[in-house]
Design an enzyme around this catalytic site. Structure first.
Site, PDB file in Angstrom:
ATOM      1  N   GLN A  95       0.625  -1.425   0.026  1.00  0.00           N
ATOM      2  CA  GLN A  95       0.042  -0.097  -0.052  1.00  0.00           C
ATOM      3  C   GLN A  95       1.200   1.647   0.082  1.00  0.00           C
ATOM      4  OE1 GLN A  95      -2.529  -0.002   3.272  1.00  0.00           O
ATOM      5  NE2 GLN A  95      -3.565  -2.077   2.357  1.00  0.00           N
ATOM      6  N   HIS A 159      -1.135   0.168   5.612  1.00  0.00           N
ATOM      7  CA  HIS A 159      -1.927   1.104   6.364  1.00  0.00           C
ATOM      8  C   HIS A 159      -0.653   2.138   6.821  1.00  0.00           C
ATOM      9  CE1 HIS A 159      -4.978  -1.859   8.532  1.00  0.00           C
ATOM     10  NE2 HIS A 159      -4.509  -1.774   7.288  1.00  0.00           N
ATOM     11  N   GLU A 253     -15.793   4.014   8.460  1.00  0.00           N
ATOM     12  CA  GLU A 253     -16.475   5.422   9.222  1.00  0.00           C
ATOM     13  C   GLU A 253     -16.115   6.225   8.665  1.00  0.00           C
ATOM     14  OE1 GLU A 253     -15.371   3.702  13.532  1.00  0.00           O
ATOM     15  OE2 GLU A 253     -14.032   5.630  12.829  1.00  0.00           O
ATOM     16  N   TYR A 263     -11.025   8.708  18.528  1.00  0.00           N
ATOM     17  CA  TYR A 263     -11.673   7.964  17.603  1.00  0.00           C
ATOM     18  C   TYR A 263     -12.133   6.195  17.638  1.00  0.00           C
ATOM     19  CZ  TYR A 263     -13.438  12.540  16.311  1.00  0.00           C
ATOM     20  OH  TYR A 263     -13.636  13.624  15.592  1.00  0.00           O
ATOM     21  N   TYR A 274     -10.868 -10.275   9.026  1.00  0.00           N
ATOM     22  CA  TYR A 274     -11.103 -10.652   7.760  1.00  0.00           C
ATOM     23  C   TYR A 274     -11.348 -12.268   7.894  1.00  0.00           C
ATOM     24  CZ  TYR A 274      -9.614  -6.276   6.433  1.00  0.00           C
ATOM     25  OH  TYR A 274      -9.417  -4.610   5.896  1.00  0.00           O
TER      26      TYR A 274
END
Length: 379
Positions: A95, A159, A253, A263, A274
């Site tokens: 990523q 991430h 979200e 949060y 998963y």
């Protein structure tokens, strides 16, 4: 009858634990938008595989980041063959790579371009999200300045976040995902990961940041308890920073970001692992913010843009989000600061990665493996 997410999971896992996890949040349906037949996508340019971020320099020139580690220029709706030189070393794997891009609010005067990437800066082995600014001259970045390097580095390639957004006061916000260390990073103020940060445009720390005087806290942190935010935009009227983030399996979200707020990830979530097992029984906890919207199942959101142009009257005043998992665009309907509904546009278009507005109000989408598209009224 359509088989529910929970029913499928019970059949696959025959697990009471998973069944309890499913019970946290019912599966949603995303209806087709009433305005879906009024617009279509017009191809502008191909050749950019993962168009993570887009920024208009002027009415002719569009900068596009390719996550593979390339910065490209589309001029007059044509992708130039020459790639922009001068990028820093980055780890373009998984990523990671070249991520978001944003112009300084005073770009016409100072020429600063800001971008995020998975950088090697720092003392530890590995990489993390970095923020740099530079100017563009003759198809090369010059005057480069490293403004932020996330710590600590790790060798995981997931991430990173990462979106960049300025607010009306000129503060620069950016997101860093939890870097795959959910039980360590998001709830600790000693780490940069799992946070949304706020800095001044020159990289210095605003004195009004919520944790600037707290011992051992990273001074740039603005909010924490995030998993992997890949959307961020300023509300054009209130000036508030809105963000969305990837949940685990379920539990994506939308959040309106407040200074110093927690949060919740991973102590509270509407999602599950998963593999189908639960993360926690808690979907709320005292002292932790509730999301302003939750998607179950996950849509894999990326990109976020408030629609201000009268060219799209049915969407004006609402917000668009890319749904990579389901290969469409999501229209998130608002009543002031409240999310009231969602619907889908351009079914089957592909993995919408980024969204940007042309100076004239036209909307552009970056779609993985497909290209850059303009949203136009159907003739």
């Amino acid at each position: 009858m359509k088989k529910s997410f929970c029913s499928s999971l019970v059949i696959a896992l025959v697990s009471l634990t998973s069944l309890q996890a499913c019970a946290q949040q019912p599966e949603q349906e995303i209806p087709v938008a009433k305005s879906a037949d009024k617009y279509e996508l017009e191809l502008v340019a191909k050749g950019i595989q993962i168009p993570w971020g887009m920024a208009w320099l002027n009415e002719q020139d569009l900068l596009v980041t390719d996550r593979a580690g390339e910065l490209r220029l589309i001029r007059d709706n044509k992708l130039l063959e020459q790639k922009i030189a001068g990028l820093p070393k980055m780890h373009a794997e998984g990523q990671g790579g070249l991520l978001d891009i944003e112009l300084d609010p005073n770009f016409k005067d100072n020429g600063w371009i800001y971008f995020s990437y998975s950088g090697y800066e720092g003392d530890e082995q590995g990489y993390n999200t970095s923020i740099m600014r530079a100017r563009l001259k003759d198809m090369a970045l010059v005057d480069s300045q490293l403004l932020f390097d996330g710590a600590p580095n790790t060798t995981t390639t997931k991430h990173y976040g990462s979106r960049i957004e300025f607010d009306k006061d000129g503060y620069l916000y950016f997101s860093i995902g939890d870097r795959g260390e959910r039980d360590l990073h998001p709830q600790s103020l000693e780490y940069d990961a799992g946070k949304i940060h706020r800095i001044n445009s020159d990289g210095s720390i605003p004195e009004s940041n919520p944790f600037v005087n707290q011992p051992n806290a990273r001074k740039s942190i603005y909010s924490y308890g995030h998993r992997n935010p890949q959307g961020m935009a300023m509300h054009p009227e209130t000036g508030a920073i809105w963000s969305h983030e990837h949940g685990p399996r379920g539990g994506d979200e939308i959040n309106i970001i407040k200074p110093g707020a927690n949060y919740g990830w991973p102590e509270v979530t509407h999602g599950i692992n998963y593999i189908g097992t639960k993360i926690t029984d808690e979907t709320s906890k005292e002292g932790m913010e509730q999301p302003d919207w939750v998607w179950v199942p996950s849509i894999a959101p990326s990109g976020m843009e408030f629609v201000t142009s009268s060219k799209y009257p049915q969407w004006q005043g609402h917000v668009l989000v890319g749904a990579m998992k389901f290969a469409h665009l999501v229209l998130v309907e608002l009543d002031g600061n409240k999310v009231t509904a969602h619907s889908k546009l351009f079914e089957g278009a592909g993995r919408v990665r980024s969204i940007a507005s042309h100076p004239n109000g036209d909307l552009y989408l970056g779609i993985d493996g497909m290209g850059i598209f303009r949203v136009v009224p159907k003739s």
